[in-house]
Design a protein around this motif. Structure first.
Motif, PDB file in Angstrom:
ATOM      1  N   LEU A  52       0.872  -1.176   0.000  1.00  0.00           N
ATOM      2  CA  LEU A  52       0.000   0.000   0.000  1.00  0.00           C
ATOM      3  C   LEU A  52       0.913   1.231   0.000  1.00  0.00           C
ATOM      4  O   LEU A  52       1.705   1.424   0.930  1.00  0.00           O
ATOM      5  CB  LEU A  52      -0.897  -0.022   1.246  1.00  0.00           C
ATOM      6  N   VAL A  53       0.793   2.023  -1.063  1.00  0.00           N
ATOM      7  CA  VAL A  53       1.669   3.181  -1.240  1.00  0.00           C
ATOM      8  C   VAL A  53       0.891   4.445  -0.879  1.00  0.00           C
ATOM      9  O   VAL A  53      -0.184   4.690  -1.430  1.00  0.00           O
ATOM     10  CB  VAL A  53       2.154   3.257  -2.711  1.00  0.00           C
ATOM     11  N   ARG A  92      -0.354  -8.415   4.343  1.00  0.00           N
ATOM     12  CA  ARG A  92      -0.465  -9.858   4.055  1.00  0.00           C
ATOM     13  C   ARG A  92      -1.829 -10.338   4.531  1.00  0.00           C
ATOM     14  O   ARG A  92      -2.495  -9.674   5.332  1.00  0.00           O
ATOM     15  CB  ARG A  92       0.646 -10.618   4.787  1.00  0.00           C
ATOM     16  N   ARG A  93      -2.199 -11.505   4.055  1.00  0.00           N
ATOM     17  CA  ARG A  93      -3.411 -12.125   4.580  1.00  0.00           C
ATOM     18  C   ARG A  93      -3.120 -12.583   5.994  1.00  0.00           C
ATOM     19  O   ARG A  93      -1.994 -12.992   6.292  1.00  0.00           O
ATOM     20  CB  ARG A  93      -3.833 -13.333   3.729  1.00  0.00           C
ATOM     21  N   VAL A  94      -4.103 -12.522   6.872  1.00  0.00           N
ATOM     22  CA  VAL A  94      -3.908 -12.897   8.273  1.00  0.00           C
ATOM     23  C   VAL A  94      -3.260 -14.279   8.352  1.00  0.00           C
ATOM     24  O   VAL A  94      -3.715 -15.223   7.697  1.00  0.00           O
ATOM     25  CB  VAL A  94      -5.270 -12.898   9.020  1.00  0.00           C
ATOM     26  N   GLY A  95      -2.169 -14.362   9.103  1.00  0.00           N
ATOM     27  CA  GLY A  95      -1.506 -15.644   9.336  1.00  0.00           C
ATOM     28  C   GLY A  95      -0.462 -16.016   8.299  1.00  0.00           C
ATOM     29  O   GLY A  95       0.302 -16.958   8.516  1.00  0.00           O
ATOM     30  N   ALA A  96      -0.372 -15.318   7.172  1.00  0.00           N
ATOM     31  CA  ALA A  96       0.636 -15.661   6.155  1.00  0.00           C
ATOM     32  C   ALA A  96       2.028 -15.400   6.727  1.00  0.00           C
ATOM     33  O   ALA A  96       2.231 -14.443   7.473  1.00  0.00           O
ATOM     34  CB  ALA A  96       0.410 -14.834   4.896  1.00  0.00           C
ATOM     35  N   GLY A 125       8.054  -0.742  14.207  1.00  0.00           N
ATOM     36  CA  GLY A 125       7.343  -0.210  15.368  1.00  0.00           C
ATOM     37  C   GLY A 125       6.092   0.507  14.903  1.00  0.00           C
ATOM     38  O   GLY A 125       6.122   1.706  14.583  1.00  0.00           O
ATOM     39  N   ILE A 126       5.019  -0.241  14.829  1.00  0.00           N
ATOM     40  CA  ILE A 126       3.756   0.296  14.293  1.00  0.00           C
ATOM     41  C   ILE A 126       2.632  -0.048  15.261  1.00  0.00           C
ATOM     42  O   ILE A 126       2.558  -1.177  15.761  1.00  0.00           O
ATOM     43  CB  ILE A 126       3.438  -0.345  12.916  1.00  0.00           C
ATOM     44  N   ASP A 127       1.790   0.902  15.537  1.00  0.00           N
ATOM     45  CA  ASP A 127       0.538   0.603  16.250  1.00  0.00           C
ATOM     46  C   ASP A 127      -0.377  -0.035  15.200  1.00  0.00           C
ATOM     47  O   ASP A 127      -1.115   0.655  14.488  1.00  0.00           O
ATOM     48  CB  ASP A 127      -0.054   1.906  16.816  1.00  0.00           C
ATOM     49  N   ARG A 128      -0.269  -1.363  15.073  1.00  0.00           N
ATOM     50  CA  ARG A 128      -0.955  -2.053  13.968  1.00  0.00           C
ATOM     51  C   ARG A 128      -2.475  -1.967  14.064  1.00  0.00           C
ATOM     52  O   ARG A 128      -3.133  -1.680  13.054  1.00  0.00           O
ATOM     53  CB  ARG A 128      -0.450  -3.493  13.851  1.00  0.00           C
ATOM     54  N   PRO A 129      -3.053  -2.210  15.262  1.00  0.00           N
ATOM     55  CA  PRO A 129      -4.518  -2.089  15.314  1.00  0.00           C
ATOM     56  C   PRO A 129      -4.977  -0.679  14.922  1.00  0.00           C
ATOM     57  O   PRO A 129      -5.962  -0.514  14.189  1.00  0.00           O
ATOM     58  CB  PRO A 129      -4.853  -2.404  16.777  1.00  0.00           C
ATOM     59  N   GLY A 130      -4.251   0.331  15.393  1.00  0.00           N
ATOM     60  CA  GLY A 130      -4.637   1.718  15.109  1.00  0.00           C
ATOM     61  C   GLY A 130      -4.522   2.039  13.626  1.00  0.00           C
ATOM     62  O   GLY A 130      -5.419   2.642  13.027  1.00  0.00           O
ATOM     63  N   SER A 138      -9.375  -4.539   5.498  1.00  0.00           N
ATOM     64  CA  SER A 138     -10.331  -5.622   5.753  1.00  0.00           C
ATOM     65  C   SER A 138      -9.832  -6.493   6.896  1.00  0.00           C
ATOM     66  O   SER A 138      -8.624  -6.555   7.156  1.00  0.00           O
ATOM     67  CB  SER A 138     -10.494  -6.472   4.496  1.00  0.00           C
ATOM     68  N   PRO A 139     -10.732  -7.214   7.574  1.00  0.00           N
ATOM     69  CA  PRO A 139     -10.317  -8.082   8.682  1.00  0.00           C
ATOM     70  C   PRO A 139      -9.382  -9.207   8.228  1.00  0.00           C
ATOM     71  O   PRO A 139      -8.645  -9.759   9.029  1.00  0.00           O
ATOM     72  CB  PRO A 139     -11.635  -8.674   9.203  1.00  0.00           C
ATOM     73  N   GLU A 140      -9.368  -9.547   6.935  1.00  0.00           N
ATOM     74  CA  GLU A 140      -8.483 -10.623   6.435  1.00  0.00           C
ATOM     75  C   GLU A 140      -7.058 -10.127   6.196  1.00  0.00           C
ATOM     76  O   GLU A 140      -6.178 -10.909   5.865  1.00  0.00           O
ATOM     77  CB  GLU A 140      -8.991 -11.188   5.092  1.00  0.00           C
ATOM     78  N   THR A 141      -6.857  -8.814   6.328  1.00  0.00           N
ATOM     79  CA  THR A 141      -5.554  -8.227   6.000  1.00  0.00           C
ATOM     80  C   THR A 141      -4.847  -7.798   7.272  1.00  0.00           C
ATOM     81  O   THR A 141      -5.470  -7.233   8.171  1.00  0.00           O
ATOM     82  CB  THR A 141      -5.771  -6.982   5.103  1.00  0.00           C
ATOM     83  N   GLU A 142      -3.529  -8.083   7.354  1.00  0.00           N
ATOM     84  CA  GLU A 142      -2.768  -7.518   8.462  1.00  0.00           C
ATOM     85  C   GLU A 142      -1.527  -6.824   7.950  1.00  0.00           C
ATOM     86  O   GLU A 142      -1.078  -7.059   6.825  1.00  0.00           O
ATOM     87  CB  GLU A 142      -2.470  -8.557   9.554  1.00  0.00           C
ATOM     88  N   ILE A 143      -0.986  -5.946   8.823  1.00  0.00           N
ATOM     89  CA  ILE A 143       0.166  -5.127   8.440  1.00  0.00           C
ATOM     90  C   ILE A 143       1.434  -5.830   8.887  1.00  0.00           C
ATOM     91  O   ILE A 143       1.549  -6.235  10.046  1.00  0.00           O
ATOM     92  CB  ILE A 143       0.062  -3.726   9.093  1.00  0.00           C
ATOM     93  N   ASP A 144       2.386  -5.997   7.979  1.00  0.00           N
ATOM     94  CA  ASP A 144       3.684  -6.573   8.322  1.00  0.00           C
ATOM     95  C   ASP A 144       4.594  -5.428   8.766  1.00  0.00           C
ATOM     96  O   ASP A 144       4.552  -5.017   9.927  1.00  0.00           O
ATOM     97  CB  ASP A 144       4.229  -7.352   7.108  1.00  0.00           C
ATOM     98  N   ILE A 145       5.413  -4.897   7.876  1.00  0.00           N
ATOM     99  CA  ILE A 145       6.241  -3.742   8.222  1.00  0.00           C
ATOM    100  C   ILE A 145       5.977  -2.646   7.198  1.00  0.00           C
ATOM    101  O   ILE A 145       5.112  -2.801   6.326  1.00  0.00           O
ATOM    102  CB  ILE A 145       7.753  -4.088   8.273  1.00  0.00           C
ATOM    103  N   ALA A 146       6.725  -1.563   7.300  1.00  0.00           N
ATOM    104  CA  ALA A 146       6.567  -0.465   6.350  1.00  0.00           C
ATOM    105  C   ALA A 146       7.941   0.128   6.067  1.00  0.00           C
ATOM    106  O   ALA A 146       8.889  -0.091   6.827  1.00  0.00           O
ATOM    107  CB  ALA A 146       5.640   0.602   6.927  1.00  0.00           C
TER     108      ALA A 146
END
Ligand code: FMN
Length: 195
Positions: A52-53, A92-96, A125-130, A138-146
């Motif tokens: 995501l850019v 990434r997709r959750v859990g990947a 160092g990311i507040d991922r939920p925020g 989407s709930p299926e997506t989670e943040i790795d790093i940036a």
């Protein structure tokens, strides 16, 4: 290009946290960096990361509070006017299992950005939920790093680090950022002769 050119690029590609906000990284270059990272190695060739850019001033302002800058420093972080002007978020997709891929892609982006004259900082160092919430992911997506990017606005120098000495980086009285690094001999593992 030879090995010493790569060494110079790696040496130059320090983690930069203060940028020249008035000289933003072009949006097309950010896309080009992702296009380069697309060619990087990927475990089992899964290519599970998505990117995501974000670079508009509104997006930058929206996401800035969710990043933790230079945890080792007693520092408020980059001030207005010296903040990153582009972010590439790795999703990434959750859990990947993407941690290794993400590191490789992040370094690929860092080196390509440095070659194009731009500095960067890998951000774990990311507040991922925020950040997830503010971006409406989407709930299926989670943040790795940036990777945060921009035109360098600080001087950074590498210092020798003695084995066992504190690894923390520091700012000096002139606001220069110093990064201690172990020497080659300290990193090589030797096995003893077999008897
Ligand atoms: C996986 C990873 C996550 C990192 N996360 C952060 C971070 O959240 N905030 C930050 O200011 N720096 C972060 N950094 C940058 C490191 O602090 C930096 O690499 C280290 O201080 C050494 O400096 P150098 O990159 O200039 O060699 C991260 C680096 C890596 C590799």
């Amino acid at each position: 290009m030879n090995a010493s050119d790569i060494a110079s690029l790696v040496r130059d590609a320090r983690s930069c946290r203060r940028f020249i906000e008035a000289d933003p990284i072009p949006a097309e270059l950010l896309l080009q960096l992702v296009d380069i990272a697309r060619l990087a190695p990927s475990s089992r060739n899964q290519q599970a990361l998505r990117f995501l850019v974000l670079s508009s001033p509104a997006d930058r302002e929206r996401i800035f509070p969710f990043f933790k800058w230079a945890a080792a420093l007693d520092w408020a972080g980059p001030q207005p006017g010296e903040r990153a002007t582009g972010y590439i978020l790795f999703l990434r997709r959750v859990g990947a299992q993407t941690a290794h891929d993400a590191g490789i892609a992040a370094m690929t982006i860092k080196l390509a950005a440095a070659a194009a004259g731009y500095a960067s900082c890998i951000m774990g160092g990311i507040d991922r939920p925020g950040l997830h919430r503010v971006l409406g992911l989407s709930p299926e997506t989670e943040i790795d790093i940036a990777v945060a990017l921009g035109r360098a606005g600080e001087k950074i120098v590498i210092e020798p680090l003695a084995p066992g000495a504190p690894v923390a980086y520091w700012h000096d009285a002139d606001d220069v950022h110093h990064v201690p690094k172990l020497g080659l001999a300290d990193l090589l593992h030797h096995t003893g002769p077999s008897r």
